[in-house]
Design an enzyme around this catalytic site. Structure first.
Site, PDB file in Angstrom:
ATOM      1  N   GLN A   4      10.354   4.316  11.072  1.00 49.20           N
ATOM      2  CA  GLN A   4      10.116   4.110  10.667  1.00 49.20           C
ATOM      3  C   GLN A   4      10.365   4.950   8.415  1.00 49.20           C
ATOM      4  O   GLN A   4      11.591   6.015   9.003  1.00 49.20           O
ATOM      5  CB  GLN A   4       8.225   3.821  10.333  1.00 49.20           C
ATOM      6  CG  GLN A   4       8.324   4.106   8.505  1.00 49.20           C
ATOM      7  CD  GLN A   4       6.457   4.414   8.803  1.00 49.20           C
ATOM      8  OE1 GLN A   4       6.185   5.308   8.009  1.00 49.20           O
ATOM      9  NE2 GLN A   4       5.013   3.533   8.728  1.00 49.20           N
TER      10      GLN A   4
ATOM     11  N   ASP B  26       1.513   3.673  11.877  1.00 47.30           N
ATOM     12  CA  ASP B  26       1.713   4.298  10.751  1.00 47.30           C
ATOM     13  C   ASP B  26       0.270   5.117   9.838  1.00 47.30           C
ATOM     14  O   ASP B  26       0.680   5.862   9.059  1.00 47.30           O
ATOM     15  CB  ASP B  26       1.201   2.713   9.642  1.00 47.30           C
ATOM     16  CG  ASP B  26       2.316   2.978   8.372  1.00 47.30           C
ATOM     17  OD1 ASP B  26       3.124   3.418   7.854  1.00 47.30           O
ATOM     18  OD2 ASP B  26       1.502   2.359   7.240  1.00 47.30           O
TER      19      ASP B  26
ATOM     20  N   SER C 101       5.150   3.653   3.228  1.00 44.43           N
ATOM     21  CA  SER C 101       6.335   2.892   3.702  1.00 44.43           C
ATOM     22  C   SER C 101       7.068   2.127   4.040  1.00 44.43           C
ATOM     23  O   SER C 101       6.398   1.014   2.257  1.00 44.43           O
ATOM     24  CB  SER C 101       5.334   2.355   5.035  1.00 44.43           C
ATOM     25  OG  SER C 101       4.184   3.675   6.450  1.00 44.43           O
TER      26      SER C 101
END
Length: 297
Positions: free
Chosen positions: A283, A209, A233
């Site tokens: 993502q 991430d 995110s």
């Protein structure tokens, strides 16, 4: 400002954050990270949620996929509760659902599947070739030494992951980043990890991430912060194809196939130093232009 942890000290701090306290059956408490940021880093929540799920799976079943949604921002000053639901234990698969809670509200939820592994077909696309070795690339802190104001969160939080950008990063000064279709980063834990494969998977989940959404900006030569964008995110998915050690150099090759309506999609592949495809990530993130940012064509 307290000294920023780096190297093995930072890795040990991350391992402490991932060492959840079990307070009841299927209920765990995640310690808060001493990072000095208001919001909890999404990779931390995903990593802790996977630790909680993995601790409820018996035997030699390894996680092969996870799918999570970030629902609310987490408060970094408070611990997070993780509630694990046992969805299924079959002959070769186990499925768990983990909900991360703060103040009685869900901030993140995730489904994860675990598999014993079995013989079958095997193939993999090759890793990119002709890339510089990670040791030949300065870490981000050195790359941005001439622009200390661009270090952003990297200047204030522990750095358990050694990140080496191939080409410009989203922390470059506005106008100094080339537009690239592929964002490629060498990364690894900046110290030794225990042999437990679940820990390596959870640390990779944490690291996945850090830079993935940056690949959306890379298509435009855009940057984070003043003169650029703010990002959040929205969801995160990972597939783990083969066992690995994340305290060894890993190439994270990311692209953004599309962006629209203020959202960008990012896809990444992890390769080991020998070119073996280890894991894949996808993502979607929300990206908002800061008031100071110029128009991006």
């Amino acid at each position: 400002m307290p000294e920023v942890l780096v190297g093995q000290d930072a890795v040990d701090s991350l391992l402490g954050v991932l060492d959840l306290e079990q307070i009841d059956t299927g209920l765990f408490r995640g310690p808060r990270a001493e990072v000095g940021l208001q919001r909890v880093f999404g990779g931390q929540v995903a990593g802790q949620a996977l630790v909680a799920a993995g601790r409820t799976v018996a035997g030699d079943r390894r996680v092969h996929s996870l799918h999570g949604y970030f629902v609310r921002p987490g408060d970094s000053t408070k611990p997070i509760l993780y509630q694990v639901e046992n969805i299924r234990d079959g002959r070769s698969f186990s499925v768990r659902r983990t909900v991360a809670l703060q103040g009685g509200q869900t901030i993140f939820f995730m489904s994860a599947s675990f598999h014993t592994g079995e013989p079958g077909l095997e193939h993999a696309d090759p890793a990119p070739e002709g890339l510089p070795a990670p040791e030949s690339i300065p870490p981000l802190s050195e790359q941005l030494r001439s622009h200390p104001d661009r270090l952003g969160m990297w200047a204030r939080v522990p750095r358990p992951i050694d990140v080496r950008y191939i080409g410009g990063s989203g922390f470059s000064a506005s106008g100094e980043r080339p537009a690239l279709e592929h964002q490629r980063v060498w990364m690894k834990a900046d110290g030794k990890l225990p042999d437990d494969q679940l820990i390596h998977v959870c640390v990779l989940t944490y690291a996945s991430d850090l830079t993935l959404l940056d690949s959306v900006l890379s298509r435009h030569g855009a940057v984070w912060g003043n003169g650029g964008y703010l990002g959040t995110s929205l969801d995160h998915a990972l597939w783990f194809h083969r066992p690995f050690r994340f305290d060894e150099w890993t190439l994270y090759d990311a692209v953004s196939p599309t962006a629209a309506d203020g959202r960008g999609l990012a896809q990444g592949r992890f390769f080991d130093a020998n070119g073996l495809h280890l894991a894949s990530a996808t993502q979607e993130g929300l990206l908002r232009q800061t008031p100071e940012a110029p128009g991006i064509p």
